[in-house]
Design a protein around this motif. Structure first.
Motif, PDB file in Angstrom:
ATOM      1  N   MET A 191       0.868  -1.185   0.000  1.00  0.00           N
ATOM      2  CA  MET A 191       0.000   0.000   0.000  1.00  0.00           C
ATOM      3  C   MET A 191       0.898   1.227   0.000  1.00  0.00           C
ATOM      4  O   MET A 191       2.077   1.155   0.378  1.00  0.00           O
ATOM      5  CB  MET A 191      -0.921  -0.001   1.228  1.00  0.00           C
ATOM      6  CG  MET A 191      -1.930  -1.137   1.274  1.00  0.00           C
ATOM      7  SD  MET A 191      -3.144  -1.134  -0.062  1.00  0.00           S
ATOM      8  CE  MET A 191      -4.388  -0.011   0.586  1.00  0.00           C
TER       9      MET A 191
ATOM     10  N   GLU B  60      -6.415   6.372   2.800  1.00  0.00           N
ATOM     11  CA  GLU B  60      -6.475   5.011   2.242  1.00  0.00           C
ATOM     12  C   GLU B  60      -7.152   4.008   3.176  1.00  0.00           C
ATOM     13  O   GLU B  60      -7.411   2.887   2.768  1.00  0.00           O
ATOM     14  CB  GLU B  60      -5.109   4.512   1.773  1.00  0.00           C
ATOM     15  CG  GLU B  60      -4.157   4.126   2.848  1.00  0.00           C
ATOM     16  CD  GLU B  60      -2.817   3.609   2.287  1.00  0.00           C
ATOM     17  OE1 GLU B  60      -2.508   3.849   1.111  1.00  0.00           O
ATOM     18  OE2 GLU B  60      -2.093   2.968   3.070  1.00  0.00           O
ATOM     19  N   ASP B  61      -7.468   4.455   4.426  1.00  0.00           N
ATOM     20  CA  ASP B  61      -8.214   3.558   5.313  1.00  0.00           C
ATOM     21  C   ASP B  61      -9.728   3.728   5.183  1.00  0.00           C
ATOM     22  O   ASP B  61     -10.504   3.014   5.832  1.00  0.00           O
ATOM     23  CB  ASP B  61      -7.811   3.807   6.773  1.00  0.00           C
ATOM     24  CG  ASP B  61      -6.352   3.459   6.996  1.00  0.00           C
ATOM     25  OD1 ASP B  61      -5.867   2.551   6.289  1.00  0.00           O
ATOM     26  OD2 ASP B  61      -5.700   4.113   7.832  1.00  0.00           O
TER      27      ASP B  61
ATOM     28  N   SER C  90     -11.655   2.240  -0.307  1.00  0.00           N
ATOM     29  CA  SER C  90     -10.252   2.107  -0.706  1.00  0.00           C
ATOM     30  C   SER C  90      -9.824   0.662  -0.474  1.00  0.00           C
ATOM     31  O   SER C  90     -10.026   0.110   0.616  1.00  0.00           O
ATOM     32  CB  SER C  90      -9.406   3.049   0.155  1.00  0.00           C
ATOM     33  OG  SER C  90      -8.066   2.640   0.166  1.00  0.00           O
TER      34      SER C  90
ATOM     35  N   SER D   3      -6.996  -2.800  -1.730  1.00  0.00           N
ATOM     36  CA  SER D   3      -5.780  -3.227  -2.423  1.00  0.00           C
ATOM     37  C   SER D   3      -6.167  -4.168  -3.565  1.00  0.00           C
ATOM     38  O   SER D   3      -7.224  -4.808  -3.534  1.00  0.00           O
ATOM     39  CB  SER D   3      -4.867  -3.975  -1.457  1.00  0.00           C
ATOM     40  OG  SER D   3      -5.455  -5.214  -1.111  1.00  0.00           O
TER      41      SER D   3
ATOM     42  N   ARG E 284      -3.821  12.051  -2.001  1.00  0.00           N
ATOM     43  CA  ARG E 284      -4.701  11.631  -0.902  1.00  0.00           C
ATOM     44  C   ARG E 284      -6.024  11.142  -1.485  1.00  0.00           C
ATOM     45  O   ARG E 284      -6.372  11.491  -2.613  1.00  0.00           O
ATOM     46  CB  ARG E 284      -4.966  12.782   0.070  1.00  0.00           C
ATOM     47  CG  ARG E 284      -5.666  13.993  -0.551  1.00  0.00           C
ATOM     48  CD  ARG E 284      -5.978  15.075   0.468  1.00  0.00           C
ATOM     49  NE  ARG E 284      -4.792  15.558   1.117  1.00  0.00           N
ATOM     50  CZ  ARG E 284      -4.599  15.484   2.437  1.00  0.00           C
ATOM     51  NH1 ARG E 284      -5.524  14.950   3.217  1.00  0.00           N
ATOM     52  NH2 ARG E 284      -3.496  15.959   2.982  1.00  0.00           N
ATOM     53  N   LEU E 285      -6.733  10.343  -0.682  1.00  0.00           N
ATOM     54  CA  LEU E 285      -8.091   9.980  -1.058  1.00  0.00           C
ATOM     55  C   LEU E 285      -9.018  10.936  -0.321  1.00  0.00           C
ATOM     56  O   LEU E 285      -8.785  11.255   0.851  1.00  0.00           O
ATOM     57  CB  LEU E 285      -8.410   8.537  -0.684  1.00  0.00           C
ATOM     58  CG  LEU E 285      -7.474   7.474  -1.278  1.00  0.00           C
ATOM     59  CD1 LEU E 285      -8.039   6.062  -1.036  1.00  0.00           C
ATOM     60  CD2 LEU E 285      -7.272   7.676  -2.769  1.00  0.00           C
TER      61      LEU E 285
ATOM     62  N   ILE F 216     -10.364  11.350  -5.490  1.00  0.00           N
ATOM     63  CA  ILE F 216      -8.919  11.168  -5.343  1.00  0.00           C
ATOM     64  C   ILE F 216      -8.229  12.438  -5.834  1.00  0.00           C
ATOM     65  O   ILE F 216      -8.653  13.043  -6.829  1.00  0.00           O
ATOM     66  CB  ILE F 216      -8.453   9.915  -6.128  1.00  0.00           C
ATOM     67  CG1 ILE F 216      -6.964   9.633  -5.911  1.00  0.00           C
ATOM     68  CG2 ILE F 216      -8.733  10.020  -7.623  1.00  0.00           C
ATOM     69  CD1 ILE F 216      -6.544   8.236  -6.397  1.00  0.00           C
TER      70      ILE F 216
ATOM     71  N   GLN G 257      -5.664   0.154  -5.091  1.00  0.00           N
ATOM     72  CA  GLN G 257      -4.213   0.329  -5.236  1.00  0.00           C
ATOM     73  C   GLN G 257      -3.612  -0.967  -5.756  1.00  0.00           C
ATOM     74  O   GLN G 257      -3.676  -2.001  -5.079  1.00  0.00           O
ATOM     75  CB  GLN G 257      -3.580   0.682  -3.895  1.00  0.00           C
ATOM     76  CG  GLN G 257      -3.941   2.061  -3.405  1.00  0.00           C
ATOM     77  CD  GLN G 257      -3.107   2.467  -2.200  1.00  0.00           C
ATOM     78  OE1 GLN G 257      -1.919   2.194  -2.120  1.00  0.00           O
ATOM     79  NE2 GLN G 257      -3.747   3.141  -1.254  1.00  0.00           N
TER      80      GLN G 257
END
Ligand code: NAP
Length: 578
Positions: free
Chosen positions: A212, A218-219, A223, A225, A376-377, A386, A418
């Motif tokens: 990541m 991203e939490d 979002s 993986s 950043r998201l 995004i 991601q």
């Protein structure tokens, strides 16, 4: 007309040794083999004998005259590889191949292989093919299904690539080979216990953890993986329950590798296309009603450095329901420094240039956005967008780097995946190189971190040996190198004789299943597939998989387990969900 290698070339080079006129390159003993995207047939040299087609395990070779309209471009690609190329110099990979048949009384070499994916399976195949030693191989797999990435990594619509498993299945008929399912090394049996029973252990458990980026946001829900998403659509039992928001028109995939391309294509596939694949039932259902119509694939560097291969790009361009475009922002000489490019990069840039600013006319589209990184998201309780920073590219001695500028763009989206690579994780006391996230080794011999010397009897192959790169067949050459070291050590009396007998594994590991369980699961899935016009309907629930395995073993023993009613109902429910 000459034969042609197609998109799903697996690089295992079985065709190379089958070719009587040496017209397939790069060969494994040529330097460019290590980095090539695929193998190519020289149309001037090919004598149309068809030996390569017979040898190819994934049906990726056709006579030029049999190519479909989408495949004709591969004829050009194969030929282009040989234009202006002098024959590559050869060098020797350190794989001794002077094998002599076993004669006289020879000690038996016992090897445990940890992991049943392509890397472990190629290693086992290589061991069983050696004629200079007598071998027994036991393979341990923590799941109820073997072949690792063939089932859980290869995209469900790339059915031909899964053909490599035919060779692995054949291996299970060899009396010198045993497959043990539902055994997690490190939990059910330790590496030390394996060392007591085998001369050598080959670690081949891959690199399945997500990398990541560690950016703000991203939490947030929305979002994910690539590891999660790929494992979900491929029916990995550990990921079957994950949820993805497919109710929004746009998704963003970060990363420019083949996995990013797989994800973009799968997210935008029509229900009819998905139904022809072996995608997991839950993913088929949810993706069939997905509202996503645009996937933006964001690469931090430019088109020449995109990690996806020409083959996968051409495959994407051939999907009839899809438009593919390149966002003009981030494409061109203002971002990418002048430099000499290799064959694959030249081909890629040429193809992508034709897509710059293309106006979409279809309902579903992939947009490549180069020279941008997520900063950043956005969103409070859920991803709502995004923020991308535009990059400029700087060439220095170590290659081309992306350097952020002070220009930003924002895109609305509720799903961000991601796809920036995988990483390995340590197993017990096996020496691990944390910086590179792989097992510390030299040519497959595991090294002691303190002394730098090989650890007696410990070997490694595949992604956990060299990192998460290369296509399926790359693992074949990797395994050959590891096995060559192992056999060399055995023949030089460098391995310790096992102190414990192999004995009855089913008694030592009561939860273990042998290959009969897998055959029953396989049969079960194929039959369910037949009924619904699909290649197979994967079972994804661990309890169901265990139940089918148990039932198979019980039937072969001629006894029915006490809990057969419960098992049957669990199984039926599993099939209904399929
Ligand atoms: P990959 O090929 O290594 O691609 C990773 C991508 O992530 C690269 O574009 C990389 O960019 C980018 N990236 C890494 N860190 C980043 C960061 N911090 N910010 C932005 N971007 C970042 O990995 P993969 O796609 O996971 O594939 C793994 C292997 O499996 C590859 O060898 C692939 O070819 C193979 N595979 C093959 C197939 C097939 O043959 N059909 C299908 C799937 C996978 P940089 O280049 O700038 O580092």
């Amino acid at each position: 007309m000459a034969y042609v290698i197609l998109q799903h070339c697996c690089n295992d080079a079985a065709c190379v040794s089958a070719c009587p006129v040496d017209c397939i390159h790069p060969r494994p003993d040529e330097p460019s083999y290590a980095t090539t995207e695929m193998l190519y047939i020289d149309p001037e040299m090919c004598i149309n004998c068809g030996s390569c087609q017979v040898a190819c395990p994934v049906d990726a070779i056709l006579p030029g005259g049999d190519l479909g309209s989408d495949e004709a471009v591969f004829s050009e690609l194969n030929a282009a590889f040989y234009q202006n190329q002098s024959q590559p110099a050869t060098y020797s990979l350190s794989v001794p191949d002077a094998r002599t048949r076993v004669t006289g009384t020879v000690r038996e070499l016992r090897v445990a292989v940890v992991g049943s994916g392509p890397s472990g399976s190629y290693a086992a195949q290589e061991l069983l093919s050696r004629r200079d030693v007598s071998v027994r191989v036991d393979m341990f797999e923590r799941l109820m299904t073997p072949w690792g990435l063939v089932r859980f990594g290869v995209a469900p619509d790339h059915l031909a690539t899964k053909g490599v498993a035919v060779g692995f299945e054949r291996m299970t008929r060899d009396p010198r080979f045993r497959l043990w399912l539902n055994v997690e090394v490190g939990r059910d049996i330790s590496p030390e216990q394996l060392s007591e029973r085998y001369h050598a252990v080959i670690y081949a458990f891959g690199a399945m953890n997500a990398r990541m980026m560690g950016i703000p946001g991203e939490d947030l829900p929305g979002s994910h993986s690539a590891t999660e998403f790929v494992a979900w659509y491929n029916g990995h039992p550990d990921y079957a329950g994950r949820e993805f928001d497919l109710s929004v028109p746009r998704a963003v995939v970060v990363g420019n590798g083949n996995v990013a391309v797989d994800i973009a294509r799968l997210l935008l596939s029509t229900p009819a296309r998905l139904a022809q694949s072996d995608i997991a039932p839950h993913a088929l259902e949810q993706l069939s009603t997905s509202r996503i119509r645009e996937v933006v694939v964001v690469g931090r560097r430019g088109p020449a450095d995109a990690a996806f291969t020409n083959g996968e790009l051409l495959g994407l361009l051939s999907v009839p329901e899809l438009d593919v475009a390149v966002d003009p922002k981030g494409f061109g000489s203002n971002t990418d420094p002048d430099r000499a490019l290799g064959f694959a990069a030249i081909q890629k840039v040429a193809r992508l240039s034709e897509l710059v600013g293309r106006m979409p006319s279809k309902d579903r589209r992939v947009v490549f956005r180069f020279c941008a990184s997520p900063e950043r998201l956005l969103g409070q309780h859920q991803v709502s967008g995004i923020r991308l920073v535009r990059n400029t590219l700087v060439a220095d001695g170590s290659g081309v780097r992306a350097v952020p500028t002070d220009e930003f763009d924002e895109l609305d989206c509720a799903l961000v995946i991601q796809s920036v690579g995988y990483q390995g994780k340590p197993l017990g006391s096996v020496p691990f190189d944390s910086a590179r996230a792989k097992i510390l080794n030299h040519h497959g011999r595991v090294l002691d971190p303190e002394s730098g010397e090989p650890v007696t009897g410990a070997y490694v192959t595949g992604w956990i040996k060299r990192g998460p790169s290369g296509v399926i067949g790359t693992n074949k050459q990797c395994a050959k190198q590891t096995v060559a070291c192992l056999v060399e050590d055995f023949l030089a009396d460098g391995l310790v004789k096992p102190t414990a007998e192999l004995g009855d594994m089913a008694t030592q590991l009561p939860a273990a299943f042998d290959v009969r369980a897998w055959r029953a699961i396989d049969q079960h899935e194929r039959s369910a597939g037949k009924r619904t016009g699909r290649p197979r309907v994967k079972l994804v629930d661990r309890a169901v998989l265990l139940a089918v395995g148990r039932q198979a073993v019980a039937e072969q023993h001629g006894s029915v387990p006490d809990n057969i009613d419960a098992i049957s109902s669990v199984t039926d429910e599993g099939i209904r969900r399929g």
